[in-house]
Design an enzyme around this catalytic site. Structure first.
Site, PDB file in Angstrom:
ATOM      1  N   ASP A  67      27.051  42.903  47.743  1.00 30.94           N
ATOM      2  CA  ASP A  67      26.754  41.526  47.351  1.00 30.94           C
ATOM      3  C   ASP A  67      27.699  40.534  48.010  1.00 30.94           C
ATOM      4  O   ASP A  67      28.774  40.900  48.504  1.00 30.94           O
ATOM      5  CB  ASP A  67      26.814  41.376  45.833  1.00 30.94           C
ATOM      6  CG  ASP A  67      28.181  41.741  45.256  1.00 30.94           C
ATOM      7  OD1 ASP A  67      28.752  42.759  45.713  1.00 30.94           O
ATOM      8  OD2 ASP A  67      28.672  41.046  44.346  1.00 30.94           O
ATOM      9  N   GLU A 105      29.909  43.504  43.004  1.00 27.69           N
ATOM     10  CA  GLU A 105      31.370  43.512  42.920  1.00 27.69           C
ATOM     11  C   GLU A 105      31.923  42.141  42.587  1.00 27.69           C
ATOM     12  O   GLU A 105      32.877  41.997  41.813  1.00 27.69           O
ATOM     13  CB  GLU A 105      31.954  43.995  44.253  1.00 27.69           C
ATOM     14  CG  GLU A 105      33.473  44.191  44.252  1.00 27.69           C
ATOM     15  CD  GLU A 105      34.244  42.958  44.720  1.00 27.69           C
ATOM     16  OE1 GLU A 105      35.478  42.963  44.627  1.00 27.69           O
ATOM     17  OE2 GLU A 105      33.600  41.968  45.155  1.00 27.69           O
TER      18      GLU A 105
END
Length: 487
Positions: free
Chosen positions: A76, A143
């Site tokens: 991400d 994350e």
């Protein structure tokens, strides 16, 4: 085009990643890309229940006896854009471009954090020039919003005893420890009143032009927090004007230093000239205080249509909000006594929003020392209790304790010295790396973190140094080729 840069395999994959929307919690398309990538190149691919991906490739011929190494990245990116940039992170591609020695994005975050690391791990699986032992690539999910994938990583899934995290942001530095963190939310309901007849002018205040940045790596650089600065103006400099607050918002991510904040207020038109003077005075104060650190900082206002302002916050609640946010702690709490120049403990007031008749403030606390982190949490609890606010504490995780006897660290040091004829710096980062969470289910995993030089991650000023990517790639390949020394 960035795909023409060396190493070509890495930059080509990063270019593909930029075309795929992948903000945190919206990783379906990037997951499909990785799964299809594995199928195309006949690489074993598994997904776990939280969305992490594990890719596995056998050793190069003659290197079967090498110990297995895992390369790790998260899929991400942080979605941040400039106010005047038209961009939907759920459907629009990132637009990277080359600017001298750097790759940047047009008006948005670039996603080099951790897109370059992800691209390097995938490139290592397919580049025919790379020699390696048994290789695993672990790609974790979400994350940036709380290490969701790392928290959900199951034991005994990875077979490697050695792991290289690719999420650090300074070439020439090898990281062997990181800060722990915890999220803190403070909130309380607010009450509204009818707009008095004498409040006949409606303004929107905008404090913007700040650099923002990573709430861990950049917290010590003296950059302004837009939320704190706009509240400071309202709580301190504008108190002689009988204004009324209608709305307030600032920041978008708890792990990014807020670049912009906004307030909607009402006042009597006769007070507008005085208010205009106060705005200009405070603008000058900010320029004097921040000087070269925030050269583009601006505080401006524009008039709103009366129809767009439905109600105001009661005077009592307004004073409560201003006192609460003006006194909220923010920034560096303590520098490390053990490692010169490294922040030990900090907190970032990352978001303030009014929603559903409630105002909420979101903090991210970081520390190398768990007890110091707990002390900041305790102070925020007291701060909330002073005004009878509710609070929530979520996502706490411990830091990654440095292991200076690490075999992988010593190998990386040796290879860096051999390739570049200089010593790498051994560092601890004041940010959250997933390595600290991996130790829960993989307590004997030997880990380091390396990466290229990325400046201003989590902001539209994010950029990655082209030459540093090439050096990072050389080091990574040299470690893989020399992994027999880990036995």
């Amino acid at each position: 085009m960035i795909s023409s840069l060396p190493p070509k395999s890495l930059w080509t994959i990063f270019d593909h990643i930029c075309q795929i929307p992948h903000p945190s919690h919206h990783e379906q398309m990037i997951t499909k890309y990785i799964v299809d990538f594995a199928a195309t190149h006949k690489i074993d691919c598994q997904l776990d229940k939280v969305g992490n991906i594990l890719l596995t490739k056998a050793a190069s011929k003659g290197m079967e006896h090498y110990p297995s190494i895992a390369l790790q990245a998260h899929m991400d990116m942080v979605p941040q854009k400039n106010e005047n940039t038209i961009h939907d992170f759920l459907i629009d591609p990132i637009k990277p471009y080359i600017d001298g020695e750097w790759v940047k994005a047009q008006g948005t975050t670039l996603g080099a954090d951790n897109g370059i690391g992800l691209a390097s791990a995938l490139a290592a699986l397919i580049d025919p020039t790379i020699e390696h032992g048994p290789l695993e690539v672990l790609v974790t999910t979400s994350e940036e919003t709380g290490m969701f994938g790392a928290f959900g990583l199951q034991p005994n899934w990875l077979k490697s005893r050695f792991l290289i995290n690719t999420d650090s942001e300074k070439e020439g530095e090898i990281f062997t420890g990181c800060a722990g963190g915890v999220d803190f939310k403070s909130s309380f309901p607010i009450t509204y009143a009818v707009i008095p007849d004498n409040q006949d002018t409606f303004l929107r205040l905008s404090l913007k032009g700040l650099k923002g940045g990573h709430s861990g790596c950049d917290i010590h650089l003296g950059r302004g927090n837009a939320i704190k600065l706009l509240i400071r103006f309202l709580a301190e400099y504008a108190q002689d004007i009988p204004f009324r607050l209608s709305n307030f918002s600032g920041g978008t991510l708890r792990n990014a230093i807020p670049r912009e904040a906004f307030a909607e207020i009402t006042l009597n038109r006769k007070d507008l000239p005085t208010f205009d003077t106060l705005i200009k005075q405070f603008q000058q104060i900010l320029q004097n205080e921040f000087n070269h650190v925030e050269p583009n900082i601006t505080l401006i206002y524009s008039e709103l249509e009366k129809a767009n302002v439905k109600r105001i916050i009661t005077a009592e609640q307004q004073q409560k909000i201003l006192n609460w946010l003006n006194s909220a702690p923010n920034g560096v709490v303590r520098m490390s006594n053990d490692i010169q120049g490294v922040v030990e403990t900090s907190l970032n007031l990352g978001i303030v929003e009014i929603k559903d008749n409630q105002i909420a403030a979101y903090f991210l606390i970081r520390s190398q020392v768990d007890s110091a982190k707990d002390a900041v949490v305790s102070s925020l609890m007291s701060h909330s209790q002073l005004i009878s606010a509710n609070y929530e504490i979520n996502g706490g995780y411990s830091g990654w304790t440095p292991n200076l006897e690490s075999k992988l660290l010593k190998l990386a040091e040796n290879r860096y010295r051999n390739i570049f004829d200089q010593n790498a710096k051994i560092m601890v980062i004041h940010a959250g790396l997933e390595c600290g969470l991996f130790t829960k289910n993989y307590p004997y995993m030997d880990m380091i973190s390396i990466g290229p030089t990325i400046v201003s991650p989590h902001s539209p000023d994010e950029r990655v140094n082209i030459h540093s990517v090439e050096k990072y790639w050389q080091l990574l390949l040299s470690i893989l080729k020399s992994a027999d020394q880990l036995v």
